[in-house]
Motif scaffolding. Structure first.
Motif, PDB file in Angstrom:
ATOM      1  N   PHE A 125       0.510  -1.349  -0.474  1.00  0.00           N
ATOM      2  CA  PHE A 125       0.229   0.243   0.101  1.00  0.00           C
ATOM      3  C   PHE A 125       0.650   1.437   0.290  1.00  0.00           C
ATOM      4  O   PHE A 125       0.218   2.841   0.003  1.00  0.00           O
ATOM      5  N   ASP A 126       2.458   0.792   0.044  1.00  0.00           N
ATOM      6  CA  ASP A 126       3.153   1.837   0.274  1.00  0.00           C
ATOM      7  C   ASP A 126       3.650   2.762  -1.365  1.00  0.00           C
ATOM      8  O   ASP A 126       4.797   3.064  -1.396  1.00  0.00           O
ATOM      9  N   ARG A 127       3.684   2.185  -2.465  1.00  0.00           N
ATOM     10  CA  ARG A 127       3.726   2.811  -3.236  1.00  0.00           C
ATOM     11  C   ARG A 127       3.159   3.559  -4.228  1.00  0.00           C
ATOM     12  O   ARG A 127       2.145   4.464  -3.590  1.00  0.00           O
ATOM     13  N   SER A 128       4.031   4.686  -4.738  1.00  0.00           N
ATOM     14  CA  SER A 128       3.459   6.167  -5.119  1.00  0.00           C
ATOM     15  C   SER A 128       2.270   5.855  -6.028  1.00  0.00           C
ATOM     16  O   SER A 128       1.971   4.760  -7.226  1.00  0.00           O
ATOM     17  N   ASP A 147      -0.225  -5.616  -9.229  1.00  0.00           N
ATOM     18  CA  ASP A 147       0.825  -3.891  -9.810  1.00  0.00           C
ATOM     19  C   ASP A 147       0.210  -3.210  -9.550  1.00  0.00           C
ATOM     20  O   ASP A 147       0.439  -2.039  -9.194  1.00  0.00           O
ATOM     21  N   HIS A 148      -1.212  -3.153 -10.562  1.00  0.00           N
ATOM     22  CA  HIS A 148      -2.573  -1.907 -10.930  1.00  0.00           C
ATOM     23  C   HIS A 148      -2.539  -0.914  -9.852  1.00  0.00           C
ATOM     24  O   HIS A 148      -2.823  -0.334  -9.868  1.00  0.00           O
ATOM     25  N   LEU A 149      -3.060  -2.238  -9.250  1.00  0.00           N
ATOM     26  CA  LEU A 149      -3.924  -1.905  -8.237  1.00  0.00           C
ATOM     27  C   LEU A 149      -3.258  -1.011  -6.704  1.00  0.00           C
ATOM     28  O   LEU A 149      -3.643  -0.119  -6.622  1.00  0.00           O
ATOM     29  N   GLU A 150      -1.839  -1.372  -7.226  1.00  0.00           N
ATOM     30  CA  GLU A 150      -0.712  -0.432  -6.110  1.00  0.00           C
ATOM     31  C   GLU A 150      -0.709   0.890  -6.604  1.00  0.00           C
ATOM     32  O   GLU A 150       0.254   1.472  -5.883  1.00  0.00           O
ATOM     33  N   ARG A 151      -0.480   1.017  -7.745  1.00  0.00           N
ATOM     34  CA  ARG A 151       0.105   2.315  -8.400  1.00  0.00           C
ATOM     35  C   ARG A 151      -1.189   3.240  -9.041  1.00  0.00           C
ATOM     36  O   ARG A 151      -1.145   4.088  -9.440  1.00  0.00           O
ATOM     37  N   CYS A 152      -2.572   2.633  -9.053  1.00  0.00           N
ATOM     38  CA  CYS A 152      -3.493   3.159  -9.666  1.00  0.00           C
ATOM     39  C   CYS A 152      -3.665   4.193  -9.202  1.00  0.00           C
ATOM     40  O   CYS A 152      -3.889   4.598  -7.732  1.00  0.00           O
ATOM     41  N   ARG A 153      -5.275   5.229  -9.505  1.00  0.00           N
ATOM     42  CA  ARG A 153      -5.304   6.179  -8.448  1.00  0.00           C
ATOM     43  C   ARG A 153      -6.313   6.147  -7.490  1.00  0.00           C
ATOM     44  O   ARG A 153      -7.310   6.002  -5.928  1.00  0.00           O
ATOM     45  N   VAL A 161     -12.154  -5.359  -1.804  1.00  0.00           N
ATOM     46  CA  VAL A 161     -11.706  -5.014  -0.214  1.00  0.00           C
ATOM     47  C   VAL A 161     -10.478  -5.345  -1.686  1.00  0.00           C
ATOM     48  O   VAL A 161      -8.824  -4.852  -0.222  1.00  0.00           O
ATOM     49  N   GLU A 162      -9.715  -6.222  -2.423  1.00  0.00           N
ATOM     50  CA  GLU A 162      -8.416  -5.663  -3.027  1.00  0.00           C
ATOM     51  C   GLU A 162      -7.492  -4.560  -2.863  1.00  0.00           C
ATOM     52  O   GLU A 162      -6.643  -4.558  -2.849  1.00  0.00           O
ATOM     53  N   ALA A 163      -8.636  -4.057  -3.880  1.00  0.00           N
ATOM     54  CA  ALA A 163      -8.278  -2.804  -4.599  1.00  0.00           C
ATOM     55  C   ALA A 163      -7.968  -1.523  -2.848  1.00  0.00           C
ATOM     56  O   ALA A 163      -7.112  -1.107  -2.568  1.00  0.00           O
ATOM     57  N   ALA A 180      -6.811  -3.266   0.110  1.00  0.00           N
ATOM     58  CA  ALA A 180      -5.223  -3.641   0.580  1.00  0.00           C
ATOM     59  C   ALA A 180      -4.627  -2.918  -0.381  1.00  0.00           C
ATOM     60  O   ALA A 180      -3.503  -2.943   0.689  1.00  0.00           O
ATOM     61  N   ALA A 181      -4.475  -2.668  -1.421  1.00  0.00           N
ATOM     62  CA  ALA A 181      -3.588  -2.122  -2.190  1.00  0.00           C
ATOM     63  C   ALA A 181      -3.322  -0.384  -1.853  1.00  0.00           C
ATOM     64  O   ALA A 181      -2.314   0.009  -2.634  1.00  0.00           O
ATOM     65  N   GLY A 182      -4.235   0.130  -1.320  1.00  0.00           N
ATOM     66  CA  GLY A 182      -3.824   1.226  -0.269  1.00  0.00           C
ATOM     67  C   GLY A 182      -5.335   1.852  -1.883  1.00  0.00           C
ATOM     68  O   GLY A 182      -4.427   3.968  -0.902  1.00  0.00           O
ATOM     69  N   ALA A 183      -6.045   1.565  -2.447  1.00  0.00           N
ATOM     70  CA  ALA A 183      -6.493   2.250  -3.439  1.00  0.00           C
ATOM     71  C   ALA A 183      -8.103   2.921  -3.128  1.00  0.00           C
ATOM     72  O   ALA A 183      -8.585   1.658  -3.112  1.00  0.00           O
ATOM     73  N   PRO A 184      -8.422   3.906  -2.903  1.00  0.00           N
ATOM     74  CA  PRO A 184      -9.457   4.003  -2.446  1.00  0.00           C
ATOM     75  C   PRO A 184     -11.223   3.224  -3.865  1.00  0.00           C
ATOM     76  O   PRO A 184     -10.567   3.050  -4.642  1.00  0.00           O
ATOM     77  N   VAL A 185     -12.357   3.681  -3.620  1.00  0.00           N
ATOM     78  CA  VAL A 185     -13.183   3.170  -4.517  1.00  0.00           C
ATOM     79  C   VAL A 185     -13.826   4.234  -5.324  1.00  0.00           C
ATOM     80  O   VAL A 185     -14.860   4.050  -3.719  1.00  0.00           O
TER      81      VAL A 185
END
Length: 367
Positions: free
Chosen positions: A190-193, A257-263, A278-280, A282-287
């Motif tokens: 969840f800590d990626r740019s 990888d895509h969920l971890e980087r998307c807005r 839920v996976e999004a 977990a990857a730090g991405a809002p829904v």
């Protein structure tokens, strides 16, 4: 306690198969009864190498790759599973698995992903006016009668969400305990740019409303990445513009990888539970989601996501603007840790307690 597991078919590894794998992990010796079994679909999954016993339908080479044509035969097929010799039968059900035959001294527990949506609440969506529609309508009517009748064979139901528990009450007139499915939140960072693109992911079928998402982004300069495949892919490509990219089905590391980087993830379908949101998180991405169905139990409007009222291009575009204007208060770390409440260990604990308590009550008999 001798346990048998029953699942619809093993022709892919998706949400319901992940639940089956978690149930199977609780009972390593339990055989798994299915209508169809494609071993290649389970390669490198927790179900590879398990004792899987397929029905007679699996021996029909012309039909075994055309799953929808088999629906009229599924009631017959599941009733042929020989479950003698087992104390507990656990069915993993979204079509016909709950219709197995058990004796009075066998406990039948059913974990329900959904009553068959194409036969009930999505019936009219799956039957547009076209050739052979009267025959399909007649077959689905017959299936509904069977479906509601055999639900009375189940001793206890569990549902994957409150949304599905309500549908079980409506369809089968039965109560169900809610046990949310297992989501492996720990496999996501969840800590990626964050990068300047949005994701919509899932099977490309009409009820997912991906067309409305594509149209919403086509009319803007925002980049949309479409992950998944399905019968609507060609139509969606025609609707899209140059800012919409189709990647097809991805392996798990590339998807993560895509969920971890998307807005943010855009989610426009009414799902029974919805693992992808839920996976999004977990990857730090809002829904950004249609506020219907299981997503209302996993996403909080204004905190972990933004809801829209109808799955139209205009509503979706407006929700994206609200998101960009600061519509989500949670940061990536809070999103990730919030998703952990749907983790695998929690599921294993709740499912095991439900099964053990049900078996104790069953063996004790009436008070």
């Amino acid at each position: 306690m001798r346990v048998a597991l029953v699942h619809e078919s093993l022709t892919g590894y998706h949400g319901s198969e992940r639940v089956l794998a978690a149930l199977a992990a609780l009972y390593p010796e339990a055989p798994i009864f299915v209508t169809l079994h494609h071993p290649e679909a389970l390669h490198n999954t927790p179900l590879a190498g398990r004792d899987i016993r397929a029905s007679v339908l699996d021996r029909l080479p012309i039909l075994r790759r055309r799953h929808r044509l088999l629906l009229p035969l599924m009631p017959y097929a599941v009733e042929q599973h020989d479950l003698r010799g087992f104390d507990v039968v656990i069915s993993s059900h979204h079509a016909a698995a709950h219709g197995v035959l058990t004796r009075s001294d066998q406990l039948h527990l059913c974990y329900t992903h959904s009553p068959a949506r194409y036969a009930w609440d999505l019936y009219h969506d799956h039957l547009p006016p076209r050739k052979f529609a009267p025959l399909r309508r007649a077959l689905l009517h017959k299936f509904r009668v069977w479906d509601a009748t055999v639900a009375q064979r189940v001793d206890r139901f569990a549902a994957n969400s409150k949304h599905v528990a309500a549908r079980i009450r409506k369809t089968y007139r039965r109560d169900a305990e809610v046990i949310y499915p297992p989501v492996d939140a720990e496999r996501f960072r969840f800590d990626r740019s964050r990068e300047d693109f949005y994701v919509v992911a899932g099977r490309l079928v009409a009820y997912k409303n991906v067309a409305a998402v594509v149209q919403a982004f086509k009319n803007s300069k925002r980049k949309l990445v479409v992950i998944g495949d399905g019968p609507d892919r060609r139509r969606l490509r025609k609707l899209s513009g140059p800012n919409v990219v189709f990647l097809g089905a991805l392996d798990e590391p590339t998807f993560a990888d895509h969920l971890e980087r998307c807005r943010a993830l855009v989610f426009a379908g009414e799902e029974d539970f919805g693992m992808v949101p839920v996976e999004a998180m977990a990857a730090g991405a809002p829904v950004i989601a249609w506020g219907r169905g299981g997503v209302t139990e996993t996403v909080t409007d204004g905190q972990t996501g933004v809801f829209f009222d109808e799955p139209t291009p205009e509503e979706i575009a407006a929700a994206v603007r609200r998101f960009e204007d600061g519509g989500v208060s949670a940061d990536a770390a809070r999103l990730h840790y919030g998703a952990q409440r749907f983790g695998i260990e929690r599921f294993a604990r709740q499912a095991s307690d439900w099964i053990d308590q049900s078996y104790q009550r069953f063996t004790k008999g009436p008070a």
